[in-house]
Design a protein around this motif. Structure first.
Motif, PDB file in Angstrom:
ATOM      1  N   ILE A  30       0.873  -1.178   0.000  1.00 28.94           N
ATOM      2  CA  ILE A  30       0.000   0.000   0.000  1.00 28.94           C
ATOM      3  C   ILE A  30       0.907   1.224   0.000  1.00 28.94           C
ATOM      4  O   ILE A  30       1.890   1.279   0.752  1.00 28.94           O
ATOM      5  N   GLY A  31       0.580   2.196  -0.837  1.00 29.11           N
ATOM      6  CA  GLY A  31       1.419   3.382  -0.899  1.00 29.11           C
ATOM      7  C   GLY A  31       0.667   4.585  -1.404  1.00 29.11           C
ATOM      8  O   GLY A  31      -0.552   4.563  -1.578  1.00 29.11           O
ATOM      9  N   VAL A  32       1.424   5.647  -1.628  1.00 23.69           N
ATOM     10  CA  VAL A  32       0.879   6.885  -2.157  1.00 23.69           C
ATOM     11  C   VAL A  32       1.759   7.321  -3.321  1.00 23.69           C
ATOM     12  O   VAL A  32       2.967   7.132  -3.303  1.00 23.69           O
ATOM     13  N   ALA A  33       1.120   7.876  -4.335  1.00 30.02           N
ATOM     14  CA  ALA A  33       1.835   8.414  -5.489  1.00 30.02           C
ATOM     15  C   ALA A  33       1.244   9.782  -5.796  1.00 30.02           C
ATOM     16  O   ALA A  33       0.056  10.021  -5.576  1.00 30.02           O
ATOM     17  N   GLY A  34       2.067  10.669  -6.307  1.00 27.19           N
ATOM     18  CA  GLY A  34       1.590  11.990  -6.690  1.00 27.19           C
ATOM     19  C   GLY A  34       0.630  11.881  -7.855  1.00 27.19           C
ATOM     20  O   GLY A  34       0.788  11.045  -8.731  1.00 27.19           O
ATOM     21  N   GLY A  35      -0.417  12.703  -7.837  1.00 26.99           N
ATOM     22  CA  GLY A  35      -1.386  12.712  -8.926  1.00 26.99           C
ATOM     23  C   GLY A  35      -2.810  12.727  -8.418  1.00 26.99           C
ATOM     24  O   GLY A  35      -3.055  12.918  -7.240  1.00 26.99           O
ATOM     25  N   GLY A  36      -3.738  12.512  -9.307  1.00 27.77           N
ATOM     26  CA  GLY A  36      -5.148  12.528  -8.941  1.00 27.77           C
ATOM     27  C   GLY A  36      -5.665  13.945  -8.828  1.00 27.77           C
ATOM     28  O   GLY A  36      -4.916  14.913  -8.876  1.00 27.77           O
ATOM     29  N   CYS A  37      -6.943  14.074  -8.641  1.00 30.68           N
ATOM     30  CA  CYS A  37      -7.540  15.404  -8.608  1.00 30.68           C
ATOM     31  C   CYS A  37      -7.295  16.129  -7.284  1.00 30.68           C
ATOM     32  O   CYS A  37      -7.497  17.337  -7.204  1.00 30.68           O
ATOM     33  N   SER A  38      -6.830  15.415  -6.258  1.00 29.07           N
ATOM     34  CA  SER A  38      -6.589  16.066  -4.968  1.00 29.07           C
ATOM     35  C   SER A  38      -5.111  16.153  -4.593  1.00 29.07           C
ATOM     36  O   SER A  38      -4.777  16.725  -3.569  1.00 29.07           O
ATOM     37  N   GLY A  39      -4.219  15.553  -5.373  1.00 32.10           N
ATOM     38  CA  GLY A  39      -2.792  15.680  -5.083  1.00 32.10           C
ATOM     39  C   GLY A  39      -2.056  14.366  -4.935  1.00 32.10           C
ATOM     40  O   GLY A  39      -0.944  14.214  -5.408  1.00 32.10           O
ATOM     41  N   PHE A  40      -2.657  13.392  -4.229  1.00 30.18           N
ATOM     42  CA  PHE A  40      -2.051  12.083  -4.036  1.00 30.18           C
ATOM     43  C   PHE A  40      -3.050  10.991  -4.383  1.00 30.18           C
ATOM     44  O   PHE A  40      -4.237  11.115  -4.091  1.00 30.18           O
ATOM     45  N   ASN A  41      -2.563   9.901  -4.970  1.00 29.42           N
ATOM     46  CA  ASN A  41      -3.374   8.714  -5.227  1.00 29.42           C
ATOM     47  C   ASN A  41      -2.939   7.602  -4.297  1.00 29.42           C
ATOM     48  O   ASN A  41      -1.753   7.462  -4.003  1.00 29.42           O
ATOM     49  N   TYR A  42      -3.887   6.807  -3.860  1.00 29.64           N
ATOM     50  CA  TYR A  42      -3.564   5.589  -3.122  1.00 29.64           C
ATOM     51  C   TYR A  42      -3.132   4.528  -4.124  1.00 29.64           C
ATOM     52  O   TYR A  42      -3.690   4.450  -5.218  1.00 29.64           O
ATOM     53  N   THR A  43      -2.163   3.709  -3.756  1.00 29.82           N
ATOM     54  CA  THR A  43      -1.745   2.603  -4.610  1.00 29.82           C
ATOM     55  C   THR A  43      -1.856   1.295  -3.844  1.00 29.82           C
ATOM     56  O   THR A  43      -1.570   1.244  -2.644  1.00 29.82           O
ATOM     57  N   VAL A  63      -3.015 -11.359   6.259  1.00 30.18           N
ATOM     58  CA  VAL A  63      -2.453 -10.671   5.091  1.00 30.18           C
ATOM     59  C   VAL A  63      -1.254  -9.840   5.543  1.00 30.18           C
ATOM     60  O   VAL A  63      -1.370  -9.015   6.447  1.00 30.18           O
ATOM     61  N   ALA A  64      -0.112 -10.063   4.895  1.00 33.10           N
ATOM     62  CA  ALA A  64       1.076  -9.257   5.156  1.00 33.10           C
ATOM     63  C   ALA A  64       0.973  -7.980   4.325  1.00 33.10           C
ATOM     64  O   ALA A  64       0.772  -8.035   3.113  1.00 33.10           O
ATOM     65  N   VAL A  65       1.086  -6.833   4.986  1.00 37.46           N
ATOM     66  CA  VAL A  65       0.973  -5.529   4.343  1.00 37.46           C
ATOM     67  C   VAL A  65       2.324  -4.824   4.462  1.00 37.46           C
ATOM     68  O   VAL A  65       2.905  -4.776   5.548  1.00 37.46           O
ATOM     69  N   VAL A  66       2.797  -4.275   3.348  1.00 34.09           N
ATOM     70  CA  VAL A  66       4.064  -3.560   3.310  1.00 34.09           C
ATOM     71  C   VAL A  66       3.812  -2.130   2.850  1.00 34.09           C
ATOM     72  O   VAL A  66       3.031  -1.901   1.923  1.00 34.09           O
ATOM     73  N   VAL A  67       4.468  -1.177   3.525  1.00 35.80           N
ATOM     74  CA  VAL A  67       4.342   0.243   3.188  1.00 35.80           C
ATOM     75  C   VAL A  67       5.736   0.850   3.203  1.00 35.80           C
ATOM     76  O   VAL A  67       6.477   0.659   4.173  1.00 35.80           O
ATOM     77  N   GLU A  87     -23.986  -0.314  -6.655  1.00 37.34           N
ATOM     78  CA  GLU A  87     -23.419   0.752  -7.478  1.00 37.34           C
ATOM     79  C   GLU A  87     -21.906   0.813  -7.470  1.00 37.34           C
ATOM     80  O   GLU A  87     -21.302   1.354  -8.382  1.00 37.34           O
ATOM     81  N   LYS A  88     -21.281   0.313  -6.424  1.00 42.62           N
ATOM     82  CA  LYS A  88     -19.852   0.513  -6.266  1.00 42.62           C
ATOM     83  C   LYS A  88     -19.209  -0.676  -5.566  1.00 42.62           C
ATOM     84  O   LYS A  88     -19.810  -1.263  -4.668  1.00 42.62           O
ATOM     85  N   GLN A  89     -17.988  -0.985  -5.980  1.00 45.17           N
ATOM     86  CA  GLN A  89     -17.249  -2.061  -5.346  1.00 45.17           C
ATOM     87  C   GLN A  89     -15.776  -1.673  -5.336  1.00 45.17           C
ATOM     88  O   GLN A  89     -15.247  -1.186  -6.338  1.00 45.17           O
ATOM     89  N   GLY A  90     -15.108  -1.856  -4.218  1.00 45.53           N
ATOM     90  CA  GLY A  90     -13.683  -1.570  -4.170  1.00 45.53           C
ATOM     91  C   GLY A  90     -13.189  -1.261  -2.769  1.00 45.53           C
ATOM     92  O   GLY A  90     -13.945  -1.251  -1.808  1.00 45.53           O
ATOM     93  N   PHE A  91     -11.890  -1.017  -2.703  1.00 49.83           N
ATOM     94  CA  PHE A  91     -11.267  -0.681  -1.431  1.00 49.83           C
ATOM     95  C   PHE A  91     -11.528   0.792  -1.114  1.00 49.83           C
ATOM     96  O   PHE A  91     -11.559   1.633  -2.000  1.00 49.83           O
ATOM     97  N   THR A  92     -11.719   1.060   0.164  1.00 50.00           N
ATOM     98  CA  THR A  92     -11.908   2.422   0.629  1.00 50.00           C
ATOM     99  C   THR A  92     -10.817   2.729   1.657  1.00 50.00           C
ATOM    100  O   THR A  92     -10.312   1.826   2.326  1.00 50.00           O
ATOM    101  N   PHE A  93     -10.453   4.005   1.746  1.00 46.95           N
ATOM    102  CA  PHE A  93      -9.391   4.431   2.646  1.00 46.95           C
ATOM    103  C   PHE A  93      -9.946   5.477   3.602  1.00 46.95           C
ATOM    104  O   PHE A  93     -10.410   6.526   3.166  1.00 46.95           O
ATOM    105  N   ASN A  94      -9.909   5.176   4.888  1.00 43.70           N
ATOM    106  CA  ASN A  94     -10.285   6.144   5.911  1.00 43.70           C
ATOM    107  C   ASN A  94      -8.975   6.678   6.474  1.00 43.70           C
ATOM    108  O   ASN A  94      -8.359   6.066   7.336  1.00 43.70           O
TER     109      ASN A  94
END
Length: 110
Positions: A30-43, A63-67, A87-94
Motif C-alpha cells: 500500500i502506498g501513495v503516489a503523486g497525482g489525482g484530482c486532490s494531489g495524491f493517489n492511493y496505490t 495478510v502481510a501488508v508492506v508500506v 453501485e460501487k465495489q472496491g477498497f476504501t481508505f479512511n
C-alpha cells in the motif's frame, strides 16, 4: 500507529490472491503516489520485495501488508476497508491525515 486492514478487506485480498494463484510470498503493498484530482493517489499492488530499511511490514487477518516509509508518513492511522454494493465495489481508505478527498475517494490532499 500503522495502517489497518479490516477483516472484509483482508478477505478480499485473500480471495484475489487465490483467484490469481499468488503464493504466500506475495505481499500487499500500500502506498501513495503523486497525482489525482486532490494531489495524491492511493496505490495497492502485490509485491514479493520487502526491504527492512525502507519498508514497514504489518500483519492483518492473515495478510502481510508492506508500506514504504515515505508513504507511511501520509498513511499513518489509515484504515483500508472493502466496500461492496450494487453501485460501487472496491477498497476504501479512511485516512485521518487527509484534509481533502476527491468524490471517488481514490485521491487525497494532506
Amino acid at each position: 500507529m500503522a495502517i489497518k486492514l479490516t477483516e472484509r478487506a483482508a478477505a478480499e485480498v485473500l480471495r484475489f490472491r487465490k483467484e490469481h494463484n499468488f503464493d504466500d510470498s506475495m505481499l500487499l503493498r500500500i502506498g501513495v503516489a503523486g497525482g489525482g484530482c486532490s494531489g495524491f493517489n492511493y496505490t495497492l499492488n502485490f509485491d514479493d520485495n520487502y526491504d527492512e530499511k525502507s519498508d514497514s511490514k504489518y500483519e492483518h487477518h492473515g495478510v502481510a501488508v508492506v508500506v514504504d516509509k515515505k508513504s507511511a508518513l501520509y498513511l499513518d492511522g489509515t484504515e483500508v476497508d472493502w466496500f461492496d454494493s450494487l453501485e460501487k465495489q472496491g477498497f476504501t481508505f479512511n485516512n485521518p491525515n487527509a484534509v481533502k478527498s476527491c468524490g471517488c475517494g481514490s485521491s487525497f490532499q494532506a
